[in-house]
Scaffold this motif. Structure first.
Motif, PDB file in Angstrom:
ATOM      1  N   ILE A  82       0.400  20.004   6.846  1.00 42.63           N
ATOM      2  CA  ILE A  82      -0.713  19.425   5.757  1.00 42.63           C
ATOM      3  C   ILE A  82      -1.369  18.431   6.558  1.00 42.63           C
ATOM      4  O   ILE A  82      -0.781  17.391   6.892  1.00 42.63           O
ATOM      5  N   GLU A  83      -2.898  18.322   6.546  1.00 44.76           N
ATOM      6  CA  GLU A  83      -3.560  17.426   7.084  1.00 44.76           C
ATOM      7  C   GLU A  83      -4.399  16.978   5.773  1.00 44.76           C
ATOM      8  O   GLU A  83      -5.139  17.645   5.044  1.00 44.76           O
ATOM      9  N   ALA A  84      -4.695  15.570   5.547  1.00 47.17           N
ATOM     10  CA  ALA A  84      -5.282  15.212   4.582  1.00 47.17           C
ATOM     11  C   ALA A  84      -6.125  13.588   4.896  1.00 47.17           C
ATOM     12  O   ALA A  84      -5.411  12.943   5.566  1.00 47.17           O
ATOM     13  N   ASP A  85      -7.001  13.306   4.368  1.00 44.49           N
ATOM     14  CA  ASP A  85      -7.908  12.138   4.807  1.00 44.49           C
ATOM     15  C   ASP A  85      -7.604  10.967   3.610  1.00 44.49           C
ATOM     16  O   ASP A  85      -7.549  11.458   2.309  1.00 44.49           O
ATOM     17  N   VAL A  86      -7.257   9.909   3.882  1.00 42.85           N
ATOM     18  CA  VAL A  86      -7.161   8.657   3.090  1.00 42.85           C
ATOM     19  C   VAL A  86      -8.304   7.696   3.132  1.00 42.85           C
ATOM     20  O   VAL A  86      -8.674   7.259   3.961  1.00 42.85           O
ATOM     21  N   VAL A  87      -8.666   7.515   1.702  1.00 40.25           N
ATOM     22  CA  VAL A  87     -10.059   6.472   1.761  1.00 40.25           C
ATOM     23  C   VAL A  87      -9.313   5.634   0.523  1.00 40.25           C
ATOM     24  O   VAL A  87      -8.546   5.871  -0.357  1.00 40.25           O
ATOM     25  N   PHE A  88     -10.258   4.410   0.386  1.00 36.78           N
ATOM     26  CA  PHE A  88     -10.119   3.487  -0.671  1.00 36.78           C
ATOM     27  C   PHE A  88     -11.079   3.891  -1.924  1.00 36.78           C
ATOM     28  O   PHE A  88     -12.404   4.295  -1.564  1.00 36.78           O
ATOM     29  N   SER A  89     -10.618   4.099  -3.101  1.00 36.22           N
ATOM     30  CA  SER A  89     -11.445   4.207  -4.121  1.00 36.22           C
ATOM     31  C   SER A  89     -11.825   3.182  -4.838  1.00 36.22           C
ATOM     32  O   SER A  89     -10.891   2.525  -5.676  1.00 36.22           O
ATOM     33  N   PRO A  90     -13.108   2.400  -4.815  1.00 37.23           N
ATOM     34  CA  PRO A  90     -13.404   1.373  -5.691  1.00 37.23           C
ATOM     35  C   PRO A  90     -13.325   1.759  -7.147  1.00 37.23           C
ATOM     36  O   PRO A  90     -12.588   0.874  -8.174  1.00 37.23           O
ATOM     37  N   ALA A  91     -13.231   2.770  -7.771  1.00 43.68           N
ATOM     38  CA  ALA A  91     -13.076   3.238  -8.965  1.00 43.68           C
ATOM     39  C   ALA A  91     -11.724   3.270  -9.519  1.00 43.68           C
ATOM     40  O   ALA A  91     -11.349   2.753 -10.735  1.00 43.68           O
ATOM     41  N   ARG A  92     -10.724   3.448  -8.559  1.00 44.38           N
ATOM     42  CA  ARG A  92      -9.265   3.305  -8.784  1.00 44.38           C
ATOM     43  C   ARG A  92      -8.611   1.970  -8.255  1.00 44.38           C
ATOM     44  O   ARG A  92      -7.671   1.696  -8.766  1.00 44.38           O
ATOM     45  N   GLY A  93      -9.263   1.365  -7.452  1.00 43.43           N
ATOM     46  CA  GLY A  93      -8.776   0.418  -6.781  1.00 43.43           C
ATOM     47  C   GLY A  93      -7.687   0.759  -5.877  1.00 43.43           C
ATOM     48  O   GLY A  93      -6.668  -0.329  -5.808  1.00 43.43           O
ATOM     49  N   ALA A  94      -7.592   1.689  -5.540  1.00 42.58           N
ATOM     50  CA  ALA A  94      -6.271   2.291  -4.813  1.00 42.58           C
ATOM     51  C   ALA A  94      -6.704   3.207  -3.628  1.00 42.58           C
ATOM     52  O   ALA A  94      -7.813   3.943  -3.694  1.00 42.58           O
ATOM     53  N   ALA A  95      -5.815   3.663  -2.943  1.00 42.29           N
ATOM     54  CA  ALA A  95      -5.850   4.738  -1.870  1.00 42.29           C
ATOM     55  C   ALA A  95      -5.864   5.943  -2.535  1.00 42.29           C
ATOM     56  O   ALA A  95      -5.161   6.412  -3.445  1.00 42.29           O
ATOM     57  N   VAL A  96      -6.763   6.954  -2.122  1.00 50.25           N
ATOM     58  CA  VAL A  96      -7.034   8.205  -2.636  1.00 50.25           C
ATOM     59  C   VAL A  96      -7.100   9.295  -1.552  1.00 50.25           C
ATOM     60  O   VAL A  96      -7.718   8.929  -0.270  1.00 50.25           O
ATOM     61  N   LYS A 128       0.049  15.078   8.225  1.00 51.01           N
ATOM     62  CA  LYS A 128      -0.794  14.368   8.943  1.00 51.01           C
ATOM     63  C   LYS A 128      -1.917  13.327   8.121  1.00 51.01           C
ATOM     64  O   LYS A 128      -2.483  14.209   7.556  1.00 51.01           O
ATOM     65  N   LEU A 129      -1.992  12.157   8.334  1.00 52.12           N
ATOM     66  CA  LEU A 129      -2.624  11.457   7.482  1.00 52.12           C
ATOM     67  C   LEU A 129      -3.667  10.955   8.297  1.00 52.12           C
ATOM     68  O   LEU A 129      -3.447  10.134   9.466  1.00 52.12           O
ATOM     69  N   ASP A 130      -4.933  11.161   7.863  1.00 55.06           N
ATOM     70  CA  ASP A 130      -6.121  10.570   8.635  1.00 55.06           C
ATOM     71  C   ASP A 130      -6.553   9.305   7.657  1.00 55.06           C
ATOM     72  O   ASP A 130      -7.333   9.568   6.789  1.00 55.06           O
ATOM     73  N   PHE A 131      -6.281   8.095   8.172  1.00 55.22           N
ATOM     74  CA  PHE A 131      -7.145   6.873   7.525  1.00 55.22           C
ATOM     75  C   PHE A 131      -8.129   6.677   7.851  1.00 55.22           C
ATOM     76  O   PHE A 131      -8.463   6.732   9.216  1.00 55.22           O
ATOM     77  N   LYS A 132      -9.116   6.718   6.752  1.00 62.20           N
ATOM     78  CA  LYS A 132     -10.614   6.497   7.346  1.00 62.20           C
ATOM     79  C   LYS A 132     -11.162   5.011   6.929  1.00 62.20           C
ATOM     80  O   LYS A 132     -12.301   4.763   7.220  1.00 62.20           O
ATOM     81  N   GLU A 133     -10.548   4.009   6.481  1.00 64.23           N
ATOM     82  CA  GLU A 133     -10.729   2.763   6.027  1.00 64.23           C
ATOM     83  C   GLU A 133      -9.640   1.878   6.407  1.00 64.23           C
ATOM     84  O   GLU A 133      -8.427   2.185   5.938  1.00 64.23           O
ATOM     85  N   LEU A 165     -11.346   1.636  13.156  1.00 62.88           N
ATOM     86  CA  LEU A 165     -11.966   0.672  14.238  1.00 62.88           C
ATOM     87  C   LEU A 165     -13.185   1.259  14.711  1.00 62.88           C
ATOM     88  O   LEU A 165     -13.166   2.264  15.318  1.00 62.88           O
ATOM     89  N   PRO A 166     -14.354   0.576  14.960  1.00 63.80           N
ATOM     90  CA  PRO A 166     -15.477   1.098  15.441  1.00 63.80           C
ATOM     91  C   PRO A 166     -15.464   1.050  17.071  1.00 63.80           C
ATOM     92  O   PRO A 166     -14.644   0.138  17.531  1.00 63.80           O
ATOM     93  N   GLY A 167     -15.624   2.089  17.593  1.00 65.60           N
ATOM     94  CA  GLY A 167     -15.545   2.277  19.140  1.00 65.60           C
ATOM     95  C   GLY A 167     -16.976   2.199  19.766  1.00 65.60           C
ATOM     96  O   GLY A 167     -18.134   2.112  18.998  1.00 65.60           O
ATOM     97  N   SER A 168     -17.238   2.675  21.001  1.00 67.48           N
ATOM     98  CA  SER A 168     -18.492   2.649  21.648  1.00 67.48           C
ATOM     99  C   SER A 168     -19.469   3.828  20.958  1.00 67.48           C
ATOM    100  O   SER A 168     -20.587   3.627  21.312  1.00 67.48           O
ATOM    101  N   ARG A 169     -18.922   4.779  20.381  1.00 67.00           N
ATOM    102  CA  ARG A 169     -19.521   6.044  19.840  1.00 67.00           C
ATOM    103  C   ARG A 169     -19.512   5.977  18.249  1.00 67.00           C
ATOM    104  O   ARG A 169     -19.391   6.907  17.727  1.00 67.00           O
ATOM    105  N   THR A 170     -19.606   4.774  17.778  1.00 67.43           N
ATOM    106  CA  THR A 170     -19.520   4.759  16.216  1.00 67.43           C
ATOM    107  C   THR A 170     -20.670   5.543  15.793  1.00 67.43           C
ATOM    108  O   THR A 170     -22.003   5.362  16.156  1.00 67.43           O
TER     109      THR A 170
END
Length: 172
Positions: A82-96, A128-133, A165-170
């Motif tokens: 299973i693959e999923a993306d993880v972001v910060f939720s300002p509404a929850r103040g936590a990772a979603v 597999k966790l893809d952290f986006k922030e 992290l930003p890279g050369s092709r951000t």
């Protein structure tokens, strides 16, 4: 969506081994050690035999970022990872679990991890966790380290990917 690995290789495996008494990647304190289960345990059932390493038998469910998508993936007998993306939720103040540009979901990271750990080991689902922030990485790594014994018991391998992290092709 579901996809299968076509040409596995050692190059597309990434394993994270957290060593005791070493600072975590974000500069925090020590975290418990987590290592994959021994191969002998994975060979206990024919269905599990080649699933720890890359294999043409690995069947992935992509973007399990909602309760419904996760439950569907956990219930699918042919899905092994299973693959999923993880972001910060300002509404929850936590990772979603959500894919940008979305910033909220009905599935928090803690709930996602708890549900995956509770899944029966007879039909393991690797993660597999893809952290986006960057701001969610430390919190989630600590939760993963705390959940390591339950993940191991569930027969789950854990792959981590951090697109933070930003890279050369951000993209802007």
């Amino acid at each position: 969506s579901t996809w299968r690995c076509k040409q596995p290789s050692e190059n597309n495996i990434k394993r994270a081994v957290v060593t005791p008494n070493a600072p975590d990647a974000m500069g925090g304190g020590p975290t418990p050690e987590w290592t994959p289960p021994p191969p002998a345990k994975l060979r206990a059932a024919p269905r599990q035999e080649a699933l720890w390493a890359p294999s043409s038998n690995q069947v992935w469910r992509h973007s399990c970022c909602s309760r419904a998508a996760l439950e569907d993936a956990l219930g699918a007998d042919d899905v092994t990872a299973i693959e999923a993306d993880v972001v910060f939720s300002p509404a929850r103040g936590a990772a979603v679990m959500a894919h940008p540009p979305r910033t909220d979901s009905d599935l928090t990271f803690v709930d996602f991890l708890d549900r995956c750990c509770a899944h029966p080991a007879a039909t393991p689902k690797h993660l597999k966790l893809d952290f986006k922030e960057p701001r969610v990485v430390r919190e989630c790594l600590r939760a993963c380290a705390a959940a390591a014994p339950r993940l191991r018991h569930a027969g789950a391998a854990l792959w981590l990917n951090a697109d933070v992290l930003p890279g050369s092709r951000t993209r802007r």
